[in-house]
Design a protein around this motif. Structure first.
Motif, PDB file in Angstrom:
ATOM      1  N   GLN A   1       0.807  -1.217   0.000  1.00 53.91           N
ATOM      2  CA  GLN A   1       0.000   0.000   0.000  1.00 53.91           C
ATOM      3  C   GLN A   1       0.841   1.268   0.000  1.00 53.91           C
ATOM      4  OE1 GLN A   1      -2.696  -0.638   3.333  1.00 53.91           O
ATOM      5  NE2 GLN A   1      -4.110  -1.719   2.000  1.00 53.91           N
ATOM      6  N   ASP A   2       2.107   1.158   0.419  1.00 54.17           N
ATOM      7  CA  ASP A   2       2.937   2.350   0.557  1.00 54.17           C
ATOM      8  C   ASP A   2       3.842   2.642  -0.648  1.00 54.17           C
ATOM      9  OD1 ASP A   2       1.841   2.749   3.029  1.00 54.17           O
ATOM     10  OD2 ASP A   2       3.545   1.972   4.162  1.00 54.17           O
ATOM     11  N   ILE A   3       4.120   1.635  -1.480  1.00 49.90           N
ATOM     12  CA  ILE A   3       4.996   1.912  -2.617  1.00 49.90           C
ATOM     13  C   ILE A   3       4.267   2.846  -3.589  1.00 49.90           C
ATOM     14  CG2 ILE A   3       6.283  -0.245  -2.411  1.00 49.90           C
ATOM     15  CD1 ILE A   3       4.708  -1.363  -4.760  1.00 49.90           C
ATOM     16  N   PRO A   4       5.027   3.619  -4.396  1.00 50.10           N
ATOM     17  CA  PRO A   4       4.403   4.676  -5.197  1.00 50.10           C
ATOM     18  C   PRO A   4       3.665   4.218  -6.446  1.00 50.10           C
ATOM     19  CG  PRO A   4       6.770   4.618  -5.570  1.00 50.10           C
ATOM     20  CD  PRO A   4       6.497   3.648  -4.463  1.00 50.10           C
ATOM     21  N   VAL A   5       3.651   2.918  -6.723  1.00 50.17           N
ATOM     22  CA  VAL A   5       2.930   2.437  -7.905  1.00 50.17           C
ATOM     23  C   VAL A   5       1.787   1.519  -7.468  1.00 50.17           C
ATOM     24  CG1 VAL A   5       4.932   2.623  -9.412  1.00 50.17           C
ATOM     25  CG2 VAL A   5       4.491   0.472  -8.221  1.00 50.17           C
ATOM     26  N   PRO A   6       0.696   1.476  -8.234  1.00 54.06           N
ATOM     27  CA  PRO A   6      -0.422   0.597  -7.891  1.00 54.06           C
ATOM     28  C   PRO A   6      -0.026  -0.882  -7.981  1.00 54.06           C
ATOM     29  CG  PRO A   6      -1.109   2.298  -9.434  1.00 54.06           C
ATOM     30  CD  PRO A   6       0.380   2.345  -9.379  1.00 54.06           C
ATOM     31  N   VAL A   7      -0.645  -1.685  -7.124  1.00 49.90           N
ATOM     32  CA  VAL A   7      -0.421  -3.135  -7.113  1.00 49.90           C
ATOM     33  C   VAL A   7      -1.752  -3.827  -7.382  1.00 49.90           C
ATOM     34  CG1 VAL A   7       0.409  -5.121  -5.804  1.00 49.90           C
ATOM     35  CG2 VAL A   7       1.464  -2.872  -5.452  1.00 49.90           C
ATOM     36  N   ILE A   8      -1.756  -4.721  -8.367  1.00 44.59           N
ATOM     37  CA  ILE A   8      -2.965  -5.451  -8.766  1.00 44.59           C
ATOM     38  C   ILE A   8      -2.813  -6.919  -8.398  1.00 44.59           C
ATOM     39  CG2 ILE A   8      -4.468  -6.085 -10.702  1.00 44.59           C
ATOM     40  CD1 ILE A   8      -3.333  -3.688 -12.245  1.00 44.59           C
ATOM     41  N   ALA A   9      -3.811  -7.480  -7.743  1.00 41.36           N
ATOM     42  CA  ALA A   9      -3.848  -8.924  -7.507  1.00 41.36           C
ATOM     43  C   ALA A   9      -4.596  -9.575  -8.660  1.00 41.36           C
ATOM     44  CB  ALA A   9      -4.533  -9.235  -6.184  1.00 41.36           C
ATOM     45  N   MET A  10      -3.999 -10.593  -9.271  1.00 41.27           N
ATOM     46  CA  MET A  10      -4.632 -11.358 -10.340  1.00 41.27           C
ATOM     47  C   MET A  10      -4.868 -12.768  -9.799  1.00 41.27           C
ATOM     48  SD  MET A  10      -3.410 -11.846 -14.303  1.00 41.27           S
ATOM     49  CE  MET A  10      -2.222 -13.164 -14.078  1.00 41.27           C
ATOM     50  N   VAL A  11      -6.105 -13.056  -9.435  1.00 39.42           N
ATOM     51  CA  VAL A  11      -6.420 -14.253  -8.651  1.00 39.42           C
ATOM     52  C   VAL A  11      -7.173 -15.279  -9.486  1.00 39.42           C
ATOM     53  CG1 VAL A  11      -7.496 -15.106  -6.537  1.00 39.42           C
ATOM     54  CG2 VAL A  11      -6.591 -12.769  -6.612  1.00 39.42           C
ATOM     55  N   ASN A  12      -6.650 -16.496  -9.484  1.00 45.37           N
ATOM     56  CA  ASN A  12      -7.337 -17.608 -10.142  1.00 45.37           C
ATOM     57  C   ASN A  12      -7.275 -18.812  -9.213  1.00 45.37           C
ATOM     58  OD1 ASN A  12      -8.629 -19.254 -11.971  1.00 45.37           O
ATOM     59  ND2 ASN A  12      -6.777 -19.695 -13.143  1.00 45.37           N
TER      60      ASN A  12
ATOM     61  N   VAL B   1     -14.736  -9.492 -11.574  1.00 46.13           N
ATOM     62  CA  VAL B   1     -14.809 -10.944 -11.775  1.00 46.13           C
ATOM     63  C   VAL B   1     -14.874 -11.214 -13.268  1.00 46.13           C
ATOM     64  CG1 VAL B   1     -16.122 -13.054 -11.340  1.00 46.13           C
ATOM     65  CG2 VAL B   1     -16.014 -11.279  -9.586  1.00 46.13           C
ATOM     66  N   VAL B   2     -14.027 -12.123 -13.745  1.00 42.79           N
ATOM     67  CA  VAL B   2     -13.952 -12.413 -15.176  1.00 42.79           C
ATOM     68  C   VAL B   2     -13.863 -13.912 -15.395  1.00 42.79           C
ATOM     69  CG1 VAL B   2     -12.810 -10.216 -15.680  1.00 42.79           C
ATOM     70  CG2 VAL B   2     -11.431 -12.251 -15.212  1.00 42.79           C
ATOM     71  N   PRO B   3     -14.227 -14.391 -16.585  1.00 45.97           N
ATOM     72  CA  PRO B   3     -14.003 -15.809 -16.916  1.00 45.97           C
ATOM     73  C   PRO B   3     -12.508 -16.117 -16.889  1.00 45.97           C
ATOM     74  CG  PRO B   3     -15.502 -14.783 -18.497  1.00 45.97           C
ATOM     75  CD  PRO B   3     -14.925 -13.680 -17.677  1.00 45.97           C
ATOM     76  N   GLU B   4     -12.172 -17.366 -16.601  1.00 45.02           N
ATOM     77  CA  GLU B   4     -10.771 -17.748 -16.475  1.00 45.02           C
ATOM     78  C   GLU B   4      -9.969 -17.427 -17.735  1.00 45.02           C
ATOM     79  OE1 GLU B   4      -8.048 -21.617 -15.169  1.00 45.02           O
ATOM     80  OE2 GLU B   4     -10.219 -21.824 -15.468  1.00 45.02           O
ATOM     81  N   ASP B   5     -10.563 -17.643 -18.902  1.00 46.31           N
ATOM     82  CA  ASP B   5      -9.811 -17.436 -20.132  1.00 46.31           C
ATOM     83  C   ASP B   5      -9.608 -15.956 -20.467  1.00 46.31           C
ATOM     84  OD1 ASP B   5     -12.388 -16.776 -20.859  1.00 46.31           O
ATOM     85  OD2 ASP B   5     -12.520 -18.185 -22.540  1.00 46.31           O
ATOM     86  N   ARG B   6     -10.188 -15.063 -19.661  1.00 45.33           N
ATOM     87  CA  ARG B   6     -10.008 -13.630 -19.891  1.00 45.33           C
ATOM     88  C   ARG B   6      -9.242 -12.940 -18.751  1.00 45.33           C
ATOM     89  NH1 ARG B   6     -12.254 -11.232 -23.855  1.00 45.33           N
ATOM     90  NH2 ARG B   6     -12.234  -9.243 -22.735  1.00 45.33           N
ATOM     91  N   LEU B   7      -8.804 -13.707 -17.771  1.00 41.79           N
ATOM     92  CA  LEU B   7      -8.165 -13.116 -16.595  1.00 41.79           C
ATOM     93  C   LEU B   7      -6.916 -12.315 -16.961  1.00 41.79           C
ATOM     94  CD1 LEU B   7      -7.931 -12.773 -13.521  1.00 41.79           C
ATOM     95  CD2 LEU B   7      -6.660 -14.940 -13.467  1.00 41.79           C
ATOM     96  N   GLU B   8      -6.030 -12.943 -17.719  1.00 42.84           N
ATOM     97  CA  GLU B   8      -4.780 -12.283 -18.098  1.00 42.84           C
ATOM     98  C   GLU B   8      -5.051 -11.019 -18.894  1.00 42.84           C
ATOM     99  OE1 GLU B   8      -0.312 -13.038 -18.488  1.00 42.84           O
ATOM    100  OE2 GLU B   8      -1.834 -14.185 -17.439  1.00 42.84           O
TER     101      GLU B   8
END
Length: 296
Positions: A125-136, A212-219
């Protein structure tokens, strides 16, 4: 609109084709020859992949240290614009490695585990760039905490989220810090008191994840978000992220006072003025991506 989406999709596919091979960090487990995390960076997007599927990507002390290293490496470089955290295997992360939490390890070691975990979560949360979780897949306990700590989270339809520590005699108190700030209090308490999992759609409904996305569209969907972030000015994004985190701990009046000061500071940035001029002149902005002032 369809043509625009097609163009974006082609851009993502081209990005995927040009990705350089993943490199491991220096942190290895005692039983696995593979690196615990993999790191790759291309076009401003850093990919960090949890790489211990045989142990359900457990956040062991070594895994946490490896993740911390991946987050901190060249974090202030202008070439870094966004971080994506994902995992190999059907489990995003099962949380702490319970074998490290037995009496045999001792209180000092346990303290080190939770201190390092807290450090990693706050670092996200503190670093200057956004962090995205990509969960499958499954994200439980500290794994769920990791998702909740990220700025944005994209998950597949079959993903689930839970804090089941209470069922093994260890209440998920540290995951509760992040989860309790992401979802309503009563939803968090039900998760913590029962250990019952949230489906991806319920996690979206309550604010634990963003999409929320289908598995084949996550990436593809995750990279589209990352690319949009990369199009913005780096110092403006950094200033905005830091301000938002501060506002979340403030009361209404203090938050407005903070936001007003930051808006004025933002206008003083060279990129702040460039964005306004570009809008008036009906052209795309040309960012300097430097925290330089246009005026005092």
């Amino acid at each position: 609109m369809a043509r625009s989406f097609l163009c974006r999709s082609v851009g993502v596919l081209q990005l995927l084709r040009t990705q350089t091979p993943l490199s491991g960090t220096r942190c290895y487990s005692h039983t696995e020859p593979e690196p615990l995390t993999l790191r790759q960076q291309n076009n401003g997007i850093r990919r960090i992949i949890l790489n211990n599927p045989k142990k359900r990507n457990a956040l062991s002390l070594s895994m946490l240290e490896s993740l911390r290293e991946n987050l901190l490496t060249d974090v202030d470089s202008d070439d870094l614009r966004v971080v994506i955290i994902s995992a190999r295997g059907p489990v995003f992360s099962s949380g702490h490695d319970l074998k490290e939490l037995t009496s045999a390890q001792g209180r000092e070691y346990h303290t080190r585990v939770f201190h390092t975990c807290s450090e990693v979560m706050t670092l996200i949360q503190d670093i200057p760039v956004p962090v995205i979780a990509m969960v499958n897949g499954v994200a439980t306990a500290a794994g769920c905490q990791l998702v909740a700590s990220c700025d944005v989270a994209v998950a597949t339809e079959q993903s689930t989220f839970a804090t089941p520590g209470v069922n093994v005699g260890l209440f998920c108190s540290t995951p509760a810090v992040a989860i309790g700030r992401a979802v309503p209090r009563k939803v968090a308490m039900e998760m913590l008191l029962t250990g019952s999992p949230l489906s991806a759609h319920n996690a979206l409904l309550h604010g634990l994840i963003s999409k929320v996305v289908p598995e084949d569209r996550l990436e593809e969907e995750t990279l589209l978000i990352a690319q949009r972030i990369c199009q913005a000015s780096r110092p403006v994004v950094a200033l905005g992220k830091a301000t938002f985190q501060r506002q979340m701990s403030q009361g209404r009046d203090a938050a407005y006072a903070t936001a007003s000061r930051v808006m004025v500071d933002n206008l003083a940035l060279r990129d702040g003025q460039e964005g306004i001029r570009a809008f008036i002149e009906k052209r795309k902005p040309v960012w300097s991506n430097k925290a330089e002032k246009a005026h005092d």
